[in-house]
Design a protein around this motif. Structure first.
Motif, PDB file in Angstrom:
ATOM      1  N   ILE A 240     144.550  30.428  39.174  1.00 57.53           N
ATOM      2  CA  ILE A 240     143.992  30.610  40.510  1.00 57.53           C
ATOM      3  C   ILE A 240     145.006  30.302  41.605  1.00 57.53           C
ATOM      4  CG2 ILE A 240     142.268  29.721  42.145  1.00 57.53           C
ATOM      5  CD1 ILE A 240     140.374  29.358  39.762  1.00 57.53           C
ATOM      6  N   VAL A 241     145.721  29.188  41.457  1.00 57.53           N
ATOM      7  CA  VAL A 241     146.570  28.719  42.562  1.00 57.53           C
ATOM      8  C   VAL A 241     147.995  29.258  42.524  1.00 57.53           C
ATOM      9  CG1 VAL A 241     145.198  26.606  42.689  1.00 57.53           C
ATOM     10  CG2 VAL A 241     147.332  26.611  41.356  1.00 57.53           C
ATOM     11  N   ARG A 242     148.432  29.804  41.402  1.00 56.82           N
ATOM     12  CA  ARG A 242     149.814  30.275  41.298  1.00 56.82           C
ATOM     13  C   ARG A 242     150.184  31.286  42.377  1.00 56.82           C
ATOM     14  NH1 ARG A 242     151.154  32.065  35.487  1.00 56.82           N
ATOM     15  NH2 ARG A 242     150.831  29.818  35.199  1.00 56.82           N
ATOM     16  N   PRO A 243     149.311  32.294  42.691  1.00 58.69           N
ATOM     17  CA  PRO A 243     149.687  33.265  43.721  1.00 58.69           C
ATOM     18  C   PRO A 243     149.875  32.644  45.114  1.00 58.69           C
ATOM     19  CG  PRO A 243     147.878  34.108  42.383  1.00 58.69           C
ATOM     20  CD  PRO A 243     148.034  32.666  42.048  1.00 58.69           C
ATOM     21  N   PHE A 244     149.419  31.431  45.313  1.00 62.43           N
ATOM     22  CA  PHE A 244     149.520  30.778  46.615  1.00 62.43           C
ATOM     23  C   PHE A 244     150.689  29.786  46.670  1.00 62.43           C
ATOM     24  CE2 PHE A 244     145.096  31.886  45.821  1.00 62.43           C
ATOM     25  CZ  PHE A 244     144.755  32.608  46.953  1.00 62.43           C
ATOM     26  N   GLY A 245     151.548  29.821  45.650  1.00 62.25           N
ATOM     27  CA  GLY A 245     152.692  28.921  45.638  1.00 62.25           C
ATOM     28  C   GLY A 245     152.282  27.468  45.419  1.00 62.25           C
ATOM     29  N   LEU A 246     151.239  27.248  44.631  1.00 64.80           N
ATOM     30  CA  LEU A 246     150.749  25.908  44.367  1.00 64.80           C
ATOM     31  C   LEU A 246     150.838  25.596  42.880  1.00 64.80           C
ATOM     32  CD1 LEU A 246     147.512  26.136  46.562  1.00 64.80           C
ATOM     33  CD2 LEU A 246     149.684  25.082  47.224  1.00 64.80           C
ATOM     34  N   GLU A 247     150.836  24.327  42.568  1.00 60.28           N
ATOM     35  CA  GLU A 247     150.863  23.926  41.170  1.00 60.28           C
ATOM     36  C   GLU A 247     149.800  22.859  40.904  1.00 60.28           C
ATOM     37  OE1 GLU A 247     154.690  22.399  40.260  1.00 60.28           O
ATOM     38  OE2 GLU A 247     154.470  20.593  41.485  1.00 60.28           O
ATOM     39  N   VAL A 248     149.453  22.716  39.630  1.00 63.45           N
ATOM     40  CA  VAL A 248     148.382  21.814  39.212  1.00 63.45           C
ATOM     41  C   VAL A 248     148.956  20.653  38.409  1.00 63.45           C
ATOM     42  CG1 VAL A 248     146.230  21.612  37.911  1.00 63.45           C
ATOM     43  CG2 VAL A 248     146.755  23.737  39.126  1.00 63.45           C
ATOM     44  N   LYS A 249     148.517  19.452  38.752  1.00 60.99           N
ATOM     45  CA  LYS A 249     148.900  18.261  37.994  1.00 60.99           C
ATOM     46  C   LYS A 249     147.637  17.522  37.577  1.00 60.99           C
ATOM     47  CE  LYS A 249     153.335  17.453  40.307  1.00 60.99           C
ATOM     48  NZ  LYS A 249     154.149  16.482  41.086  1.00 60.99           N
ATOM     49  N   GLN A 250     147.547  17.212  36.283  1.00 62.98           N
ATOM     50  CA  GLN A 250     146.396  16.465  35.789  1.00 62.98           C
ATOM     51  C   GLN A 250     146.711  14.972  35.879  1.00 62.98           C
ATOM     52  OE1 GLN A 250     145.099  17.535  31.840  1.00 62.98           O
ATOM     53  NE2 GLN A 250     143.255  16.275  31.941  1.00 62.98           N
ATOM     54  N   ILE A 251     145.924  14.249  36.649  1.00 63.75           N
ATOM     55  CA  ILE A 251     146.183  12.829  36.855  1.00 63.75           C
ATOM     56  C   ILE A 251     145.156  11.958  36.129  1.00 63.75           C
ATOM     57  CG2 ILE A 251     147.359  13.160  39.051  1.00 63.75           C
ATOM     58  CD1 ILE A 251     144.794  12.524  40.488  1.00 63.75           C
ATOM     59  N   HIS A 252     144.156  12.592  35.563  1.00 64.44           N
ATOM     60  CA  HIS A 252     143.146  11.888  34.776  1.00 64.44           C
ATOM     61  C   HIS A 252     142.474  12.928  33.896  1.00 64.44           C
ATOM     62  CE1 HIS A 252     139.275   9.779  33.968  1.00 64.44           C
ATOM     63  NE2 HIS A 252     140.067   8.715  33.939  1.00 64.44           N
TER      64      HIS A 252
ATOM     65  N   THR B 201     139.526  14.016  33.866  1.00 67.14           N
ATOM     66  CA  THR B 201     138.685  14.945  34.631  1.00 67.14           C
ATOM     67  C   THR B 201     139.109  15.041  36.092  1.00 67.14           C
ATOM     68  OG1 THR B 201     137.087  13.175  35.098  1.00 67.14           O
ATOM     69  CG2 THR B 201     136.688  14.540  33.138  1.00 67.14           C
ATOM     70  N   LYS B 202     140.366  14.729  36.372  1.00 63.70           N
ATOM     71  CA  LYS B 202     140.840  14.746  37.749  1.00 63.70           C
ATOM     72  C   LYS B 202     142.169  15.486  37.852  1.00 63.70           C
ATOM     73  CE  LYS B 202     141.256  11.627  41.732  1.00 63.70           C
ATOM     74  NZ  LYS B 202     141.147  10.216  42.165  1.00 63.70           N
ATOM     75  N   TYR B 203     142.235  16.394  38.827  1.00 63.02           N
ATOM     76  CA  TYR B 203     143.430  17.221  39.007  1.00 63.02           C
ATOM     77  C   TYR B 203     143.864  17.161  40.475  1.00 63.02           C
ATOM     78  CZ  TYR B 203     142.038  19.130  34.485  1.00 63.02           C
ATOM     79  OH  TYR B 203     141.685  19.262  33.164  1.00 63.02           O
ATOM     80  N   ARG B 204     145.159  17.367  40.662  1.00 65.31           N
ATOM     81  CA  ARG B 204     145.699  17.413  42.014  1.00 65.31           C
ATOM     82  C   ARG B 204     146.489  18.701  42.179  1.00 65.31           C
ATOM     83  NH1 ARG B 204     148.737  12.466  42.809  1.00 65.31           N
ATOM     84  NH2 ARG B 204     146.739  11.568  43.488  1.00 65.31           N
ATOM     85  N   ILE B 205     146.251  19.389  43.306  1.00 61.48           N
ATOM     86  CA  ILE B 205     146.952  20.630  43.596  1.00 61.48           C
ATOM     87  C   ILE B 205     147.922  20.379  44.735  1.00 61.48           C
ATOM     88  CG2 ILE B 205     146.654  22.984  44.464  1.00 61.48           C
ATOM     89  CD1 ILE B 205     143.987  23.080  43.056  1.00 61.48           C
ATOM     90  N   THR B 206     149.160  20.701  44.488  1.00 60.11           N
ATOM     91  CA  THR B 206     150.211  20.479  45.478  1.00 60.11           C
ATOM     92  C   THR B 206     151.088  21.728  45.584  1.00 60.11           C
ATOM     93  OG1 THR B 206     151.689  19.539  43.788  1.00 60.11           O
ATOM     94  CG2 THR B 206     150.255  18.011  44.998  1.00 60.11           C
ATOM     95  N   LYS B 207     151.944  21.722  46.591  1.00 63.38           N
ATOM     96  CA  LYS B 207     152.889  22.838  46.733  1.00 63.38           C
ATOM     97  C   LYS B 207     153.956  22.747  45.646  1.00 63.38           C
ATOM     98  CE  LYS B 207     152.253  23.451  51.706  1.00 63.38           C
ATOM     99  NZ  LYS B 207     152.933  23.488  53.040  1.00 63.38           N
ATOM    100  N   GLU B 208     154.377  23.917  45.208  1.00 59.71           N
ATOM    101  CA  GLU B 208     155.393  23.952  44.149  1.00 59.71           C
ATOM    102  C   GLU B 208     156.703  23.338  44.655  1.00 59.71           C
ATOM    103  OE1 GLU B 208     155.812  27.977  42.961  1.00 59.71           O
ATOM    104  OE2 GLU B 208     154.139  27.916  41.569  1.00 59.71           O
ATOM    105  N   GLU B 209     157.303  22.567  43.804  1.00 57.42           N
ATOM    106  CA  GLU B 209     158.586  21.946  44.134  1.00 57.42           C
ATOM    107  C   GLU B 209     159.713  22.950  43.857  1.00 57.42           C
ATOM    108  OE1 GLU B 209     158.922  18.419  41.881  1.00 57.42           O
ATOM    109  OE2 GLU B 209     157.195  17.421  42.819  1.00 57.42           O
TER     110      GLU B 209
END
Length: 279
Positions: free
Chosen positions: A256-268, A270-278
């Motif tokens: 979902i987020v790849r076309p927007f230049g974002l990436e997904v990190k799983q921090i738990h 059942t918990k995820y964080r979406i940030t801008k690609e480095e």
């Protein structure tokens, strides 16, 4: 003389005056019987009054119970729920959805209250009304989908005819493959010739979006998988695509987020964080 003879002669000579006639005695006896009957009559009347009051109280209690007893259907995050309502109408609740109705009053009034999203397949009969804080939908017999979350209210007519009314009193009749969106201010945005079946794709665990706000899609992901997604408030964009619940949340989020230049990190778990690609 013997002792017994003396007593006999005494009673013979003694006269006790008695001035009451037989008629007087008889009348007094009948009056006494009548007086004894009166309390019994009063008792029967009191019993009748108490019995009538008890029946009336029972009727009011049953009426109040039937009218106001509420059954709540709830599909928590990560789950869907299908239920047959009284009268054989059916409802399918999306994740994070609540539906309230009065089962014992259903024969007189088919009214329910919805928070979330639900697909209804209504049997013909008395008017079927679905209320929410954003609007009201009324049908006689049809299939339709309602999305009522926060300030968003959308109705899709899958088959038949429905009437949608906003909180401001505006009304709109929808036929098959027509939809309406009610804004916060009660304005109605009407759409004709839509693919209404796509609005109920979620009942088959499919989610189809066309130019949908990215934040709205991410919120739907939270409901469908019972997860928490953290993202910056300035994340914008319109998402067009689809996904199914069969894949893992992380896999779908990345698509979902790849076309927007974002990436997904799983921090738990059942918990995820979406940030801008480095870079």
């Amino acid at each position: 003389l013997p002792h017994s003879d003396k007593h006999s002669r005494f009673f013979e000579k003694t006269k006790i005056p008695y001035s009451r006639s037989k008629e007087d005695v008889w009348n007094d006896l009948m009056a006494s019987i009548s007086e004894k009957k009166k309390p019994a009559g009063k008792t029967r009347k009191l019993f009748f009054y108490w019995a009538a009051a008890a029946v009336f109280t029972l009727f009011i209690s049953l009426f109040t119970f039937a009218r106001f007893y509420t059954k709540t259907l709830y599909a928590p995050a990560g789950q869907h729920l299908s239920q047959t309502l009284p009268g054989k109408s059916k409802v399918h609740l999306n994740a994070g959805t609540k539906l309230k109705y009065h089962p014992y009053w259903w024969h007189f009034s088919r009214i329910s209250e919805l928070e979330g999203e639900a697909y209804f397949k209504v049997e013909k009969g008395k008017p079927f009304i679905v209320k929410s804080s954003q609007g009201e939908t009324k049908v006689l017999g049809t299939q339709f989908n309602i999305f009522a979350r926060n300030n968003e209210y959308r109705v899709y007519c899958i088959n038949g005819k429905v009437q949608v009314k906003s909180t401001t009193g505006k009304k709109k009749i929808l036929n098959t493959n027509q939809a309406v969106r009610v804004t916060v201010k009660g304005k109605m945005e009407y759409k004709a010739n839509i693919k209404a079946d796509q609005s109920i794709a979620w009942t088959k665990n499919q989610f189809i979006y066309t130019a949908a706000p990215l934040k709205e899609v991410l919120k739907e992901m939270e409901r469908q998988f019972d997860i928490t997604i953290e993202f910056d408030s300035n994340i914008e964009g319109k998402y067009t695509g689809n996904f199914q619940r069969g894949s893992s949340p992380e896999t779908i989020l990345k698509l979902i987020v790849r076309p927007f230049g974002l990436e997904v990190k799983q921090i738990h778990k059942t918990k995820y964080r979406i940030t801008k690609e480095e870079n």
